[in-house]
Design a protein around this motif. Structure first.
Motif, mmCIF file in Angstrom:
data_model
loop_
_atom_site.group_PDB
_atom_site.id
_atom_site.type_symbol
_atom_site.label_atom_id
_atom_site.label_comp_id
_atom_site.label_asym_id
_atom_site.label_seq_id
_atom_site.Cartn_x
_atom_site.Cartn_y
_atom_site.Cartn_z
ATOM 1 N N MET A 1 -0.512 -11.327 0.232
ATOM 2 C CA MET A 1 -0.649 -9.968 0.694
ATOM 3 C C MET A 1 1.124 -9.565 0.758
ATOM 4 N N ALA A 2 1.465 -8.565 0.222
ATOM 5 C CA ALA A 2 2.981 -8.133 0.241
ATOM 6 C C ALA A 2 3.362 -7.809 1.564
ATOM 7 N N ASN A 3 4.711 -8.257 1.921
ATOM 8 C CA ASN A 3 5.213 -7.880 2.996
ATOM 9 C C ASN A 3 6.375 -6.933 2.962
ATOM 10 N N LYS A 5 7.954 -3.283 2.105
ATOM 11 C CA LYS A 5 6.943 -2.027 1.870
ATOM 12 C C LYS A 5 7.012 -1.398 0.438
ATOM 13 N N SER A 6 8.034 -1.649 -0.317
ATOM 14 C CA SER A 6 8.021 -1.175 -1.839
ATOM 15 C C SER A 6 6.674 -1.877 -2.563
ATOM 16 N N LYS A 8 4.054 -3.049 -1.012
ATOM 17 C CA LYS A 8 2.697 -2.435 -0.483
ATOM 18 C C LYS A 8 2.408 -1.257 -1.310
ATOM 19 N N LYS A 9 3.632 -0.378 -1.395
ATOM 20 C CA LYS A 9 3.155 1.014 -2.067
ATOM 21 C C LYS A 9 2.822 0.689 -3.453
ATOM 22 N N ILE A 11 1.306 -1.712 -4.723
ATOM 23 C CA ILE A 11 -0.340 -2.092 -4.666
ATOM 24 C C ILE A 11 -1.204 -0.847 -4.793
ATOM 25 N N LYS A 12 -0.744 0.204 -3.838
ATOM 26 C CA LYS A 12 -1.518 1.233 -4.012
ATOM 27 C C LYS A 12 -1.545 2.154 -5.019
#
Length: 87
Positions: A1-3, A5-6, A8-9, A11-12
């Motif tokens: 899992m990404a830590n 913020k960018s 995570k974005k 991935i979405k």
């Protein structure tokens, strides 16, 4: 899992793009299948209309980046060849 913020974005964003591409590819496959079915029944007028619709869907997919433009052109040419052989 990404830590980050960018990350995570991203991935979405990738999930959204993947879903859109899946929908577009499905629509193209359905259009091609319907064209081939109408061609198999021998109804050339309906097959011509289905060909136009399939061509439109394929080119729209290429414009959105789901297919490469050369790949889309190759798909359209393949369908056109089938239609011309039937006529």
């Amino acid at each position: 899992m990404a830590n980050i913020k960018s990350a995570k974005k991203r991935i979405k964003v990738i999930e959204v793009k993947t879903a859109r591409n899946r929908i577009v590819k499905s629509a193209v496959k359905t259009a091609i299948k319907r064209f081939e079915e109408s061609l198999a029944t021998g109804n050339l007028e309906e097959a011509t209309n289905k060909f136009r619709f399939a061509e439109k869907k394929i080119m729209q997919a290429a414009a959105k980046g789901t297919f490469h433009k050369n790949s889309a052109s190759r798909k359209v040419a393949k369908l056109a060849n089938k239609l011309n052989k039937a006529i």
